[in-house]
Design a protein around this motif. Structure first.
Motif, PDB file in Angstrom:
ATOM      1  N   GLY A  47      40.055  67.350  76.193  1.00  0.00           N
ATOM      2  CA  GLY A  47      40.585  68.400  76.590  1.00  0.00           C
ATOM      3  C   GLY A  47      40.964  69.623  75.649  1.00  0.00           C
ATOM      4  N   GLU A  48      41.646  70.584  76.284  1.00  0.00           N
ATOM      5  CA  GLU A  48      41.980  71.760  75.727  1.00  0.00           C
ATOM      6  C   GLU A  48      43.111  71.567  74.309  1.00  0.00           C
ATOM      7  N   GLY A  49      42.842  72.310  73.621  1.00  0.00           N
ATOM      8  CA  GLY A  49      43.766  72.376  72.468  1.00  0.00           C
ATOM      9  C   GLY A  49      43.645  71.600  71.392  1.00  0.00           C
ATOM     10  N   ILE A  50      42.246  71.149  71.464  1.00  0.00           N
ATOM     11  CA  ILE A  50      42.042  70.257  70.257  1.00  0.00           C
ATOM     12  C   ILE A  50      40.786  71.022  69.513  1.00  0.00           C
ATOM     13  N   LYS A  51      40.773  71.020  68.236  1.00  0.00           N
ATOM     14  CA  LYS A  51      39.586  71.601  67.589  1.00  0.00           C
ATOM     15  C   LYS A  51      39.033  70.731  66.952  1.00  0.00           C
ATOM     16  N   THR A  52      37.473  70.770  66.780  1.00  0.00           N
ATOM     17  CA  THR A  52      36.860  70.066  65.832  1.00  0.00           C
ATOM     18  C   THR A  52      35.674  70.845  65.020  1.00  0.00           C
ATOM     19  N   VAL A  53      35.402  70.195  64.046  1.00  0.00           N
ATOM     20  CA  VAL A  53      34.334  70.624  63.069  1.00  0.00           C
ATOM     21  C   VAL A  53      33.057  70.188  63.732  1.00  0.00           C
ATOM     22  N   GLU A  54      31.891  70.778  63.313  1.00  0.00           N
ATOM     23  CA  GLU A  54      30.336  70.760  63.592  1.00  0.00           C
ATOM     24  C   GLU A  54      30.011  69.314  63.899  1.00  0.00           C
ATOM     25  N   PHE A  55      30.058  68.656  62.981  1.00  0.00           N
ATOM     26  CA  PHE A  55      29.745  67.225  62.758  1.00  0.00           C
ATOM     27  C   PHE A  55      30.357  66.255  61.891  1.00  0.00           C
ATOM     28  N   ILE A  56      30.566  64.951  61.956  1.00  0.00           N
ATOM     29  CA  ILE A  56      30.862  64.001  61.216  1.00  0.00           C
ATOM     30  C   ILE A  56      29.537  63.335  60.784  1.00  0.00           C
ATOM     31  N   TYR A  57      29.531  63.071  59.397  1.00  0.00           N
ATOM     32  CA  TYR A  57      28.182  62.063  58.930  1.00  0.00           C
ATOM     33  C   TYR A  57      28.668  61.246  57.853  1.00  0.00           C
ATOM     34  N   LEU A  58      28.077  59.898  58.279  1.00  0.00           N
ATOM     35  CA  LEU A  58      28.361  58.982  57.229  1.00  0.00           C
ATOM     36  C   LEU A  58      27.329  58.793  56.481  1.00  0.00           C
ATOM     37  N   LEU A  59      27.589  58.963  55.277  1.00  0.00           N
ATOM     38  CA  LEU A  59      26.587  59.272  54.141  1.00  0.00           C
ATOM     39  C   LEU A  59      26.388  57.693  53.262  1.00  0.00           C
ATOM     40  N   LYS A  60      25.179  57.079  53.525  1.00  0.00           N
ATOM     41  CA  LYS A  60      25.081  55.917  52.629  1.00  0.00           C
ATOM     42  C   LYS A  60      26.144  54.988  52.672  1.00  0.00           C
ATOM     43  N   GLU A  61      26.825  54.813  53.840  1.00  0.00           N
ATOM     44  CA  GLU A  61      27.919  53.867  53.947  1.00  0.00           C
ATOM     45  C   GLU A  61      29.059  53.839  53.206  1.00  0.00           C
ATOM     46  N   ASP A  62      28.988  55.149  52.101  1.00  0.00           N
ATOM     47  CA  ASP A  62      30.333  55.008  51.134  1.00  0.00           C
ATOM     48  C   ASP A  62      30.689  56.476  51.380  1.00  0.00           C
ATOM     49  N   LYS A  63      30.558  57.338  52.042  1.00  0.00           N
ATOM     50  CA  LYS A  63      31.150  58.632  52.268  1.00  0.00           C
ATOM     51  C   LYS A  63      31.100  59.090  53.799  1.00  0.00           C
ATOM     52  N   ILE A  64      32.180  59.623  54.193  1.00  0.00           N
ATOM     53  CA  ILE A  64      32.359  60.235  55.577  1.00  0.00           C
ATOM     54  C   ILE A  64      32.576  61.779  55.380  1.00  0.00           C
ATOM     55  N   LEU A  65      31.470  62.595  55.849  1.00  0.00           N
ATOM     56  CA  LEU A  65      31.687  63.785  55.603  1.00  0.00           C
ATOM     57  C   LEU A  65      32.075  64.495  57.055  1.00  0.00           C
ATOM     58  N   PHE A  66      33.173  65.295  57.026  1.00  0.00           N
ATOM     59  CA  PHE A  66      33.723  66.335  58.138  1.00  0.00           C
ATOM     60  C   PHE A  66      33.086  67.512  57.783  1.00  0.00           C
ATOM     61  N   VAL A  67      32.196  68.159  58.655  1.00  0.00           N
ATOM     62  CA  VAL A  67      31.497  69.237  58.160  1.00  0.00           C
ATOM     63  C   VAL A  67      31.794  70.209  59.116  1.00  0.00           C
ATOM     64  N   GLU A  68      32.274  71.509  58.637  1.00  0.00           N
ATOM     65  CA  GLU A  68      32.425  73.035  59.281  1.00  0.00           C
ATOM     66  C   GLU A  68      31.341  73.790  58.578  1.00  0.00           C
ATOM     67  N   ALA A  69      30.878  74.819  59.653  1.00  0.00           N
ATOM     68  CA  ALA A  69      30.090  75.686  59.007  1.00  0.00           C
ATOM     69  C   ALA A  69      30.324  76.981  59.595  1.00  0.00           C
ATOM     70  N   LYS A  70      30.559  78.042  58.757  1.00  0.00           N
ATOM     71  CA  LYS A  70      30.730  79.260  58.965  1.00  0.00           C
ATOM     72  C   LYS A  70      29.885  80.506  58.468  1.00  0.00           C
ATOM     73  N   THR A  71      29.737  81.369  58.899  1.00  0.00           N
ATOM     74  CA  THR A  71      28.659  82.439  58.181  1.00  0.00           C
ATOM     75  C   THR A  71      29.340  83.039  57.209  1.00  0.00           C
ATOM     76  N   SER A  72      30.753  83.560  57.367  1.00  0.00           N
ATOM     77  CA  SER A  72      31.320  84.229  56.427  1.00  0.00           C
ATOM     78  C   SER A  72      32.847  83.571  56.225  1.00  0.00           C
ATOM     79  N   CYS A  73      33.468  84.217  55.222  1.00  0.00           N
ATOM     80  CA  CYS A  73      34.853  84.157  54.972  1.00  0.00           C
ATOM     81  C   CYS A  73      35.723  85.308  54.400  1.00  0.00           C
ATOM     82  N   PRO A  74      36.731  85.359  54.913  1.00  0.00           N
ATOM     83  CA  PRO A  74      37.588  86.497  54.303  1.00  0.00           C
ATOM     84  C   PRO A  74      37.970  86.519  52.941  1.00  0.00           C
TER      85      PRO A  74
END
Length: 155
Positions: A14-41
């Motif tokens: 429900g409301e109030g929770i924010k998430t990244v775009e996706f979570i990716y398990l890379l080769k069983e030894d890395k878990i990536l929490f990935v957020e993508a933006k077009t720009s940044c201040p």
């Protein structure tokens, strides 16, 4: 790849929770929490006006919240606290242990020059200090070209 932002589990919480775009398990030894933006201040301009200061704070608070909520959502999902969902994927849900898995919070800023990424990286490292310490996590800030090389996004 777990598209957490569009998952049933995320919708059920429900409301109030924010998430990244996706979570990716890379080769069983890395878990990536990935957020993508077009720009940044730009940190160098943040104090030039109240509006820029406010936008800077909102941007980095939002990104930080997304990483924190996402790792918590992922952990509770793997522990079965949010029910089961095929959205997560068998490889993530039934991984025997995460004890040796590296955790990375990754922000992709599509239009940024590589030399400019140090400022946002330092800002996120500072804001995520406690979580980096607790989870032994690393922060990466990439531009689109770097993300393509890592095969996180398509060119």
């Amino acid at each position: 790849m777990f598209w957490i932002e569009h998952s049933d589990i995320y919708k059920q919480v429900g409301e109030g929770i924010k998430t990244v775009e996706f979570i990716y398990l890379l080769k069983e030894d890395k878990i990536l929490f990935v957020e993508a933006k077009t720009s940044c201040p730009n940190i160098e301009n943040k104090d030039s006006s109240e509006e820029k200061k406010k936008k800077y704070e909102e941007y980095f608070s939002d990104v930080t919240d997304k990483f924190i909520d996402s790792i918590n959502m992922f952990a509770t999902t793997v522990l079965g606290r949010n029910g089961q969902s095929e959205d997560v994927g068998e490889d993530m849900l039934h991984k025997s242990t995460y004890s040796e898995t590296e955790i990375r919070f990754i922000l992709i800023i599509a239009g940024a020059e590589e030399s400019w990424l140090t400022g946002p990286k330092m800002e996120l490292e500072s804001r995520l200090f406690r979580y980096r310490k607790i989870w032994k996590a690393e922060v990466l800030v990439l531009n689109k070209e770097m993300a393509v090389k890592m095969k996180l996004v398509e060119g």
